[in-house]
Design a protein around this motif. Sequence first.
Motif, PDB file in Angstrom:
ATOM      1  N   VAL A  35      -2.183  17.921  -1.914  1.00 15.04           N
ATOM      2  CA  VAL A  35      -0.991  17.968  -2.271  1.00 15.04           C
ATOM      3  C   VAL A  35      -0.619  17.965  -0.557  1.00 15.04           C
ATOM      4  CG1 VAL A  35       0.708  19.176  -3.180  1.00 15.04           C
ATOM      5  CG2 VAL A  35      -1.251  18.898  -4.405  1.00 15.04           C
ATOM      6  N   LEU A  36      -1.280  18.744  -0.480  1.00 15.64           N
ATOM      7  CA  LEU A  36      -0.355  18.672   1.204  1.00 15.64           C
ATOM      8  C   LEU A  36      -0.020  17.503   1.263  1.00 15.64           C
ATOM      9  CD1 LEU A  36       1.230  20.421   3.628  1.00 15.64           C
ATOM     10  CD2 LEU A  36      -0.923  20.408   4.265  1.00 15.64           C
ATOM     11  N   VAL A  37      -1.530  16.898   1.836  1.00 16.61           N
ATOM     12  CA  VAL A  37      -1.720  15.275   2.464  1.00 16.61           C
ATOM     13  C   VAL A  37      -0.038  14.215   1.735  1.00 16.61           C
ATOM     14  CG1 VAL A  37      -2.799  12.938   1.645  1.00 16.61           C
ATOM     15  CG2 VAL A  37      -3.963  15.153   2.516  1.00 16.61           C
ATOM     16  N   GLY A  38      -0.288  14.073   0.366  1.00 17.10           N
ATOM     17  CA  GLY A  38       1.102  13.931  -0.733  1.00 17.10           C
ATOM     18  C   GLY A  38       1.829  14.054   0.035  1.00 17.10           C
ATOM     19  N   PRO A  70       6.597   8.711   1.429  1.00 14.24           N
ATOM     20  CA  PRO A  70       7.851   8.976   1.050  1.00 14.24           C
ATOM     21  C   PRO A  70       8.818   9.172   0.412  1.00 14.24           C
ATOM     22  CG  PRO A  70       7.210   6.665   1.682  1.00 14.24           C
ATOM     23  CD  PRO A  70       6.359   7.359   1.240  1.00 14.24           C
ATOM     24  N   ARG A  71      10.052  10.006   0.740  1.00 11.75           N
ATOM     25  CA  ARG A  71      10.925  11.172  -0.576  1.00 11.75           C
ATOM     26  C   ARG A  71      11.422  10.006  -1.665  1.00 11.75           C
ATOM     27  NH1 ARG A  71      14.474  15.383   3.154  1.00 11.75           N
ATOM     28  NH2 ARG A  71      12.798  16.754   4.532  1.00 11.75           N
ATOM     29  N   GLY A  72      11.540   8.846  -0.980  1.00 12.30           N
ATOM     30  CA  GLY A  72      11.735   7.591  -2.206  1.00 12.30           C
ATOM     31  C   GLY A  72      11.527   7.191  -3.538  1.00 12.30           C
ATOM     32  N   ILE A  73      10.016   7.972  -2.817  1.00 16.12           N
ATOM     33  CA  ILE A  73       9.179   7.060  -4.038  1.00 16.12           C
ATOM     34  C   ILE A  73       8.408   8.478  -4.247  1.00 16.12           C
ATOM     35  CG2 ILE A  73       8.632   4.917  -3.103  1.00 16.12           C
ATOM     36  CD1 ILE A  73       6.295   5.687  -2.262  1.00 16.12           C
ATOM     37  N   LEU A 106       0.798  -1.135  -0.158  1.00 23.27           N
ATOM     38  CA  LEU A 106      -0.198   0.197  -0.384  1.00 23.27           C
ATOM     39  C   LEU A 106       1.089   1.521   0.071  1.00 23.27           C
ATOM     40  CD1 LEU A 106      -2.865  -0.875   2.729  1.00 23.27           C
ATOM     41  CD2 LEU A 106      -2.767  -0.513   0.035  1.00 23.27           C
ATOM     42  N   PRO A 107       2.091   1.771   0.399  1.00 22.84           N
ATOM     43  CA  PRO A 107       3.069   2.276   1.157  1.00 22.84           C
ATOM     44  C   PRO A 107       3.132   3.137  -0.486  1.00 22.84           C
ATOM     45  CG  PRO A 107       3.089   1.657   2.688  1.00 22.84           C
ATOM     46  CD  PRO A 107       2.282   0.736   1.780  1.00 22.84           C
ATOM     47  N   LEU A 108       3.429   1.439  -1.668  1.00 20.85           N
ATOM     48  CA  LEU A 108       4.385   1.743  -2.731  1.00 20.85           C
ATOM     49  C   LEU A 108       3.254   2.355  -3.941  1.00 20.85           C
ATOM     50  CD1 LEU A 108       6.624  -1.027  -2.628  1.00 20.85           C
ATOM     51  CD2 LEU A 108       7.534   0.756  -2.354  1.00 20.85           C
ATOM     52  N   ALA A 109       1.821   1.609  -3.536  1.00 25.69           N
ATOM     53  CA  ALA A 109       1.125   1.867  -4.479  1.00 25.69           C
ATOM     54  C   ALA A 109       0.162   3.280  -4.156  1.00 25.69           C
ATOM     55  CB  ALA A 109      -0.040   1.183  -4.253  1.00 25.69           C
ATOM     56  N   TRP A 110       0.736   3.980  -3.102  1.00 27.14           N
ATOM     57  CA  TRP A 110      -0.245   5.002  -2.404  1.00 27.14           C
ATOM     58  C   TRP A 110       0.057   6.274  -3.039  1.00 27.14           C
ATOM     59  CZ3 TRP A 110      -3.928   7.056  -0.159  1.00 27.14           C
ATOM     60  CH2 TRP A 110      -4.082   7.757   0.145  1.00 27.14           C
ATOM     61  N   PRO A 111       1.541   7.079  -4.329  1.00 23.89           N
ATOM     62  CA  PRO A 111       1.138   7.910  -5.324  1.00 23.89           C
ATOM     63  C   PRO A 111       0.222   7.754  -6.199  1.00 23.89           C
ATOM     64  CG  PRO A 111       3.186   7.397  -4.456  1.00 23.89           C
ATOM     65  CD  PRO A 111       2.408   5.872  -3.830  1.00 23.89           C
TER      66      PRO A 111
END
Length: 213
Positions: free
Chosen positions: A200-203, A208-211, A128-133
């Motif tokens: 945008v702020l939520v994003g 994470p900065r890395g993704i 889920l974190p990787l798919a979140w963007p």
Amino acid sequence: MWDYVVERGDQIAFLAYQHASLVIQSVALATAIAMLVAVLVYRNERLASAANSVSAVGLTIPSFALLGMLVAPFGFGVVSAVIAVTFYAALPILRNAVVGLAGVDPRHAEAARGLGMSRLGALVHVELPLAWPVILAGIRVSTQMVMGIAAIAAYVLGPGLGGFIFSGLARLGGANAVYSALTGTIAVVVIALVVDLLLVLVGRLTIPRGIRA
């Protein structure tokens, strides 16, 4: 027009609050529904394809037609408006959630399982974190889209700024008719911009900065 807005400032503010509340709550409900469905189908290619097809076909349903059909079982007012806005809001989110989860490299989940995580743990902490963007992008698109649909919900006496727009259009040629329609339209656009900035702020806070793109 400025005098028209000032004279009705309290009414405009209240309807703007109703409009934003209808959209935000409906999008939150749509996100929960879409995420649940996506989690259930993304590992199965046929089910994932069916979910994407449903999201595409659902968007072709005219909002006026859906609202009209909802009046018979649910009546005029908030319930019909919430159901319609939630329905349309869920479709882009579902598509992006399925695409985002399916696009995560399976090796990441396998590595998490190798470290002792359960399947649910790997889903929550890795996939889920990787798919979140991608999911958040769907939420932003959905939110902007249903801002207008929420205004159309005034057709079934739903809450929000659509009343100003419909009232103005119904009285075209009459006193303040154009001001009424313009006030409702501009207020919807302003709310859409503000809510998008919040997303945008939520994003910024949740991706994470890395993704980040």
